[in-house]
Enzyme design. Structure first.
Site, PDB file in Angstrom:
ATOM      1  N   HIS A  74       0.835  -1.212   0.000  1.00 12.23           N
ATOM      2  CA  HIS A  74       0.000   0.000   0.000  1.00 12.23           C
ATOM      3  C   HIS A  74       0.866   1.257   0.000  1.00 12.23           C
ATOM      4  CE1 HIS A  74      -2.780  -3.128   1.374  1.00 12.23           C
ATOM      5  NE2 HIS A  74      -3.760  -2.333   0.994  1.00 12.23           N
ATOM      6  N   HIS A  75       2.122   1.142  -0.448  1.00  9.15           N
ATOM      7  CA  HIS A  75       2.969   2.351  -0.406  1.00  9.15           C
ATOM      8  C   HIS A  75       2.463   3.428  -1.351  1.00  9.15           C
ATOM      9  CE1 HIS A  75       4.664   0.538  -4.003  1.00  9.15           C
ATOM     10  NE2 HIS A  75       5.265   1.684  -4.260  1.00  9.15           N
ATOM     11  N   LYS A  80      -2.904  -2.169  -7.875  1.00 10.74           N
ATOM     12  CA  LYS A  80      -3.184  -2.484  -9.276  1.00 10.74           C
ATOM     13  C   LYS A  80      -2.701  -3.881  -9.614  1.00 10.74           C
ATOM     14  CE  LYS A  80      -4.554  -0.795 -13.229  1.00 10.74           C
ATOM     15  NZ  LYS A  80      -5.301  -2.066 -13.387  1.00 10.74           N
ATOM     16  N   LYS A 104       7.064  -4.046 -10.518  1.00  6.87           N
ATOM     17  CA  LYS A 104       7.039  -3.505 -11.892  1.00  6.87           C
ATOM     18  C   LYS A 104       6.457  -2.096 -11.922  1.00  6.87           C
ATOM     19  CE  LYS A 104       4.322  -6.968 -13.589  1.00  6.87           C
ATOM     20  NZ  LYS A 104       3.506  -7.820 -14.442  1.00  6.87           N
ATOM     21  N   LYS A 116      -3.107  -8.586  -7.032  1.00  7.35           N
ATOM     22  CA  LYS A 116      -3.476  -9.580  -8.040  1.00  7.35           C
ATOM     23  C   LYS A 116      -4.686 -10.344  -7.551  1.00  7.35           C
ATOM     24  CE  LYS A 116      -1.567 -10.949 -11.998  1.00  7.35           C
ATOM     25  NZ  LYS A 116      -0.637 -10.113 -12.779  1.00  7.35           N
ATOM     26  N   SER A 374      -2.466   0.656 -18.607  1.00  5.72           N
ATOM     27  CA  SER A 374      -3.578   0.664 -17.648  1.00  5.72           C
ATOM     28  C   SER A 374      -3.594   1.977 -16.864  1.00  5.72           C
ATOM     29  CB  SER A 374      -3.437  -0.483 -16.646  1.00  5.72           C
ATOM     30  OG  SER A 374      -3.955  -1.676 -17.181  1.00  5.72           O
TER      31      SER A 374
HETATM   32  N1  GLU Z   1      -2.039  -8.540 -15.648  1.00  7.35           N
HETATM   33  C1  GLU Z   1      -1.115  -7.591 -16.185  1.00  7.35           C
HETATM   34  C2  GLU Z   1       0.241  -7.743 -15.504  1.00  7.35           C
HETATM   35  O1  GLU Z   1       0.567  -8.792 -14.990  1.00  7.35           O
HETATM   36  C3  GLU Z   1      -1.647  -6.175 -16.203  1.00  7.35           C
HETATM   37  C4  GLU Z   1      -1.979  -5.567 -14.887  1.00  7.35           C
HETATM   38  C5  GLU Z   1      -2.678  -4.208 -14.965  1.00  7.35           C
HETATM   39  O2  GLU Z   1      -2.811  -3.666 -16.036  1.00  7.35           O
HETATM   40  O3  GLU Z   1      -3.084  -3.740 -13.892  1.00  7.35           O
HETATM   41  O4  GLU Z   1       1.061  -6.874 -15.545  1.00  7.35           O
END
Ligand code: GLU
Length: 483
Positions: A74-75, A80, A104, A116, A374
């Site tokens: 949560h930084h 996402k 990433k 996720k 995104s």
């Molecule tokens: N599922 C993709 C990933 O592993 C996209 C995640 C996203 O766009 O939030 O990077």
């Protein structure tokens, strides 16, 4: 699937649990940093995991399905990461993938924490109406527990999901949050007609191409890998021909002049050392429902994973985790492993590749194009306006005026193609692609610069983790203590 272990060629067991693998990768990078151990632990740990069971009607009966949403960090908010629909998914896998999302996003300066989600279901054999009910109920479960929302947690597609599922999610969220003006920013990867952004579906594949192209642009770095600069004419093998693999292949060929010499799917692969004609293959696949037995290539079905062993310059694993392991790594014949999938290479296999001067371009860098675009989609939804709408006409007019001025001053008409390109102004897809290209180029250079400065960093993955960890530490550090 996060299987605990697999036998290697030497008969030893190799740990294939993705959560432990990501943890080892993190520790290797963290060891090069002089950060307090509590801070490193705070960054590494997965903050929370919501695991739940929910009922869905299948035919005349009710069936229970299991879902997860892991929140790694949560930084930055919102969090996402995609939603995976797969038969063999478990909590560890979701936590590992959430961790990779954190790293990433930090690496490419996308201001989100990592998350996720998953549902244990095989989407390829499940009827569409059932998939719709599963997706809507899953979304409702996330709403009730506040695991989704434009400022809380924003899902996206992952393996087994796509635009369709994201449209169902957005619609369900909207229905449960009546009147919320930003409701459609609750999920990305939506169809353009439902608040999506042009260029999102190709984004991960396009990012892969930009990343490999960048890696091939430093001649001095390439000699020890036996590579020459540039993608033109390079022989590429793609394992996994889903959304990511397909777009990457198409862009490698059309925009960079590379050759796709083999493409693998779960049930077999195609090889043609002169290059596979992708347009003809697409037509064939649409008609026959499968790429196998395409007349423009040789089909191999007895050992589908042997596609990884086809001799090439760049091997692109674009399917699932743990495909390059100690059991097969010695048979690989590539100069670059370009990780389009999440977690395709085990640490043991990576050690072997690095020892043999194979360049490994890591997942947390190379597949970050999806979440980058995104981010653009989320920002567009919050801005309630298509990118380029305000400025497109203005820049086109200015460019026209400049071209007229040059023509008058020189008495020569500009090249019609140049005049056309200049006089258009940028629209959304051009802006998205340029934003993605800039992001991929900058991140590669940041990893490279840092890796050259720090003696302990000997590979791109460790460099990428170090860049990411430093940024996350800085986000936690309200007092400016950590360099
Ligand atoms: N599922 C993709 C990933 O592993 C996209 C995640 C996203 O766009 O939030 O990077």
């Amino acid at each position: 699937m996060s299987e605990p272990a697999a036998a290697t060629s030497s008969g030893k067991q190799e740990d294939l649990n993705l959560y432990r693998i990501v943890s080892r990768q993190f520790d290797k990078a963290a060891a090069t940093l002089r950060f307090p151990s509590f801070l490193l632990r705070q960054i590494k740990v997965c903050n929370n995991v919501y695991e739940f069971n929910f009922p869905v009607r299948v035919g005349k009966q009710m069936r229970m399905f299991r879902g997860w949403r892991a929140e790694h960090s949560h930084h930055k908010k919102p969090l996402k990461g995609g939603i995976r629909f797969a038969e063999h998914v478990d909590a560890d896998e979701v936590m590992a993938l959430a961790s990779l999302m954190t790293y990433k996003c930090a690496l490419v300066n996308v201001p989100f924490g990592g998350s996720k989600g998953a549902v244990k279901v095989n989407p390829y054999v499940t009827p569409v109406d059932v998939l719709q009910r599963i997706t809507r109920r899953y979304t409702a479960e996330l709403c009730w527990k506040r695991f989704i929302g434009p400022g809380i947690n924003v899902p996206a597609p992952d393996m087994g999901t796509g635009e369709r599922e994201m449209a169902w999610m957005a619609d369900t969220y909207d229905g449960l949050n009546h009147g919320g003006i930003d409701n459609f920013a609750c999920v990305t990867g939506k169809p353009v007609s439902q608040g999506g952004i042009t260029g999102r579906s190709e984004a991960t594949g396009r990012g892969v191409v930009y990343g490999v192209r960048e890696a091939l642009s430093f001649p001095g770095d390439l000699k020890r890998h036996g590579l020459t600069p540039g993608l033109e004419g390079k022989k590429i093998v793609i394992q996994g021909y889903g959304n990511v693999g397909w777009h990457a292949a198409r862009i490698f060929v059309r925009e960079e002049g590379a050759k796709i010499i083999a493409i693998g799917e779960w049930n077999g692969f195609l090889v043609n050392r002169d290059g596979i004609d992708l347009e003809a293959l697409e037509e064939y696949r649409l008609n026959s429902g499968s790429m196998l037995h395409f007349p423009g290539a040789e089909t191999v079905t007895d050992n589908p994973s042997a596609v990884l062993e086809v001799e090439c310059d760049v091997l692109v694993p674009a399917a699932v985790q743990n495909v390059i392991t100690q059991a097969n790594v010695e048979r690989l014949r590539c100069k670059i492993v370009a990780e389009a999938a999440n977690g395709p290479t085990t640490p043991g296999a990576e050690a072997y590749l690095l020892k043999n001067d194979v360049l490994v371009i890591p997942d947390i860098y190379l597949n970050s194009g999806g979440v980058t675009v995104s981010y653009f989609e989320w920002a567009k939804n919050l801005g309630h306006m298509r990118f380029g709408r305000m400025g497109k006409r203005l820049s086109a007019n200015k460019e026209h005026a400049m071209l007229d001025h040059i023509e008058q001053a020189t008495g020569r008409k500009p090249d019609p193609a140049v005049a056309e390109a200049l006089g258009r102004g940028a629209d959304e897809v051009e802006l998205v692609r340029s934003g993605l290209e800039g992001t991929m180029v900058d991140a590669y250079r940041e990893i490279r610069t840092l890796s050259r400065r720090k003696r302990q960093i000997k590979d791109l993955r460790t460099g990428a983790y170090v860049v990411a960890i430093k940024k996350i530490a800085a986000a936690y550090d309200k007092l400016g203590i950590f360099p």
